[in-house]
Structures are given as C-alpha cells and as structure tokens.
Design a protein around this motif. Structure first.
Motif, PDB file in Angstrom:
ATOM      1  N   ASP A 105       7.062  39.009  16.971  1.00 44.17           N
ATOM      2  CA  ASP A 105       8.227  39.564  17.673  1.00 44.17           C
ATOM      3  C   ASP A 105       9.020  38.488  18.416  1.00 44.17           C
ATOM      4  OD1 ASP A 105       6.542  39.070  19.816  1.00 44.17           O
ATOM      5  OD2 ASP A 105       6.612  41.111  20.606  1.00 44.17           O
ATOM      6  N   SER A 106       8.449  37.306  18.574  1.00 42.92           N
ATOM      7  CA  SER A 106       9.151  36.185  19.207  1.00 42.92           C
ATOM      8  C   SER A 106      10.005  35.419  18.193  1.00 42.92           C
ATOM      9  CB  SER A 106       8.131  35.227  19.823  1.00 42.92           C
ATOM     10  OG  SER A 106       7.292  34.699  18.803  1.00 42.92           O
ATOM     11  N   ASN A 107      10.033  35.928  16.944  1.00 43.39           N
ATOM     12  CA  ASN A 107      10.771  35.321  15.838  1.00 43.39           C
ATOM     13  C   ASN A 107      10.057  34.097  15.274  1.00 43.39           C
ATOM     14  OD1 ASN A 107      12.838  35.788  14.079  1.00 43.39           O
ATOM     15  ND2 ASN A 107      14.337  34.561  15.172  1.00 43.39           N
ATOM     16  N   HIS A 108       8.820  33.841  15.703  1.00 43.93           N
ATOM     17  CA  HIS A 108       8.022  32.771  15.114  1.00 43.93           C
ATOM     18  C   HIS A 108       7.458  33.256  13.787  1.00 43.93           C
ATOM     19  CE1 HIS A 108       8.155  31.049  19.152  1.00 43.93           C
ATOM     20  NE2 HIS A 108       7.907  29.886  18.548  1.00 43.93           N
ATOM     21  N   VAL A 109       7.233  32.311  12.886  1.00 46.58           N
ATOM     22  CA  VAL A 109       6.676  32.604  11.572  1.00 46.58           C
ATOM     23  C   VAL A 109       5.358  31.833  11.472  1.00 46.58           C
ATOM     24  CG1 VAL A 109       7.040  32.368   9.090  1.00 46.58           C
ATOM     25  CG2 VAL A 109       8.959  32.962  10.577  1.00 46.58           C
ATOM     26  N   VAL A 110       4.260  32.572  11.228  1.00 48.33           N
ATOM     27  CA  VAL A 110       2.930  31.964  11.176  1.00 48.33           C
ATOM     28  C   VAL A 110       2.442  31.997   9.731  1.00 48.33           C
ATOM     29  CG1 VAL A 110       0.569  32.071  12.059  1.00 48.33           C
ATOM     30  CG2 VAL A 110       2.464  32.831  13.509  1.00 48.33           C
ATOM     31  N   LEU A 111       1.998  30.839   9.236  1.00 52.07           N
ATOM     32  CA  LEU A 111       1.447  30.746   7.884  1.00 52.07           C
ATOM     33  C   LEU A 111      -0.071  30.817   7.967  1.00 52.07           C
ATOM     34  CD1 LEU A 111       3.524  27.749   6.464  1.00 52.07           C
ATOM     35  CD2 LEU A 111       4.105  30.192   6.477  1.00 52.07           C
ATOM     36  N   SER A 112      -0.684  31.576   7.043  1.00 51.97           N
ATOM     37  CA  SER A 112      -2.142  31.690   7.001  1.00 51.97           C
ATOM     38  C   SER A 112      -2.637  31.488   5.572  1.00 51.97           C
ATOM     39  CB  SER A 112      -2.583  33.051   7.516  1.00 51.97           C
ATOM     40  OG  SER A 112      -3.977  33.226   7.345  1.00 51.97           O
ATOM     41  N   ALA A 113      -3.854  30.974   5.445  1.00 49.15           N
ATOM     42  CA  ALA A 113      -4.460  30.776   4.136  1.00 49.15           C
ATOM     43  C   ALA A 113      -5.274  31.994   3.711  1.00 49.15           C
ATOM     44  CB  ALA A 113      -5.342  29.532   4.157  1.00 49.15           C
ATOM     45  N   ILE A 114      -5.265  33.043   4.505  1.00 50.61           N
ATOM     46  CA  ILE A 114      -5.967  34.289   4.186  1.00 50.61           C
ATOM     47  C   ILE A 114      -4.974  35.246   3.527  1.00 50.61           C
ATOM     48  CG2 ILE A 114      -7.287  36.224   5.163  1.00 50.61           C
ATOM     49  CD1 ILE A 114      -8.703  33.540   5.457  1.00 50.61           C
TER      50      ILE A 114
END
Length: 84
Positions: A59-68
C-alpha cells in the motif's frame, strides 16, 4: 512469528496488513511495473539472487520481489487471515 508478518521466503517478511496484491511476474504489465519501481527506487528485491516468482505490491506503492511462487504466498496470506 508475529501474527501480522507474512513470510515471503528465505527469512524475509512483509507486513501482511499492507499487502495490496500478490501477482505472477510473467506478464508484460508486471515487468513494466517492476522496471518503473526500480527506476523510481520503490523496488525491494527479496529474491536472494534467485529467479523472481512473485511480485508483491504494498500500500506504500513499494514493489517487493520474491523467489517463492505467488500461489504459495497467497496460501500463506489466506491461512494467516483465517487464523487471526
């Protein structure tokens, strides 16, 4: 583990109440979203050098990448919401 932290793999967590979407990174719009976030310094890479298998939008407009896989994280998210 704290109730409102969502495990996104390899010891990384995000605050589950702030998750807007969990999506697969394969489509062109998601690749554009990732590139825009990188250019604007909003990208958080939590893959630990592995292939990106899901993108988590906060919701903070951050984009998180995950390997899952996105499906796995979605199941964890749903199970956490059920238990709380």
């Amino acid at each position: 583990m704290d109730q409102n932290l969502l495990n996104i793999g390899f010891g990384s967590t995000v605050v589950s109440d702030r998750v807007v979407a969990i999506v697969s990174p394969n489509s062109a719009p998601m690749k554009r979203l990732k590139d825009e976030a990188r250019d604007e310094k909003r990208l958080i890479d939590a893959t630990h050098g592995r292939r990106t298998r899901s993108i988590i939008i906060m919701d903070s407009n951050h984009v998180v990448l995950s390997a899952i896989q996105a499906e796995t994280i979605s199941q964890r998210y749903a199970a956490q919401k059920e238990s709380s």
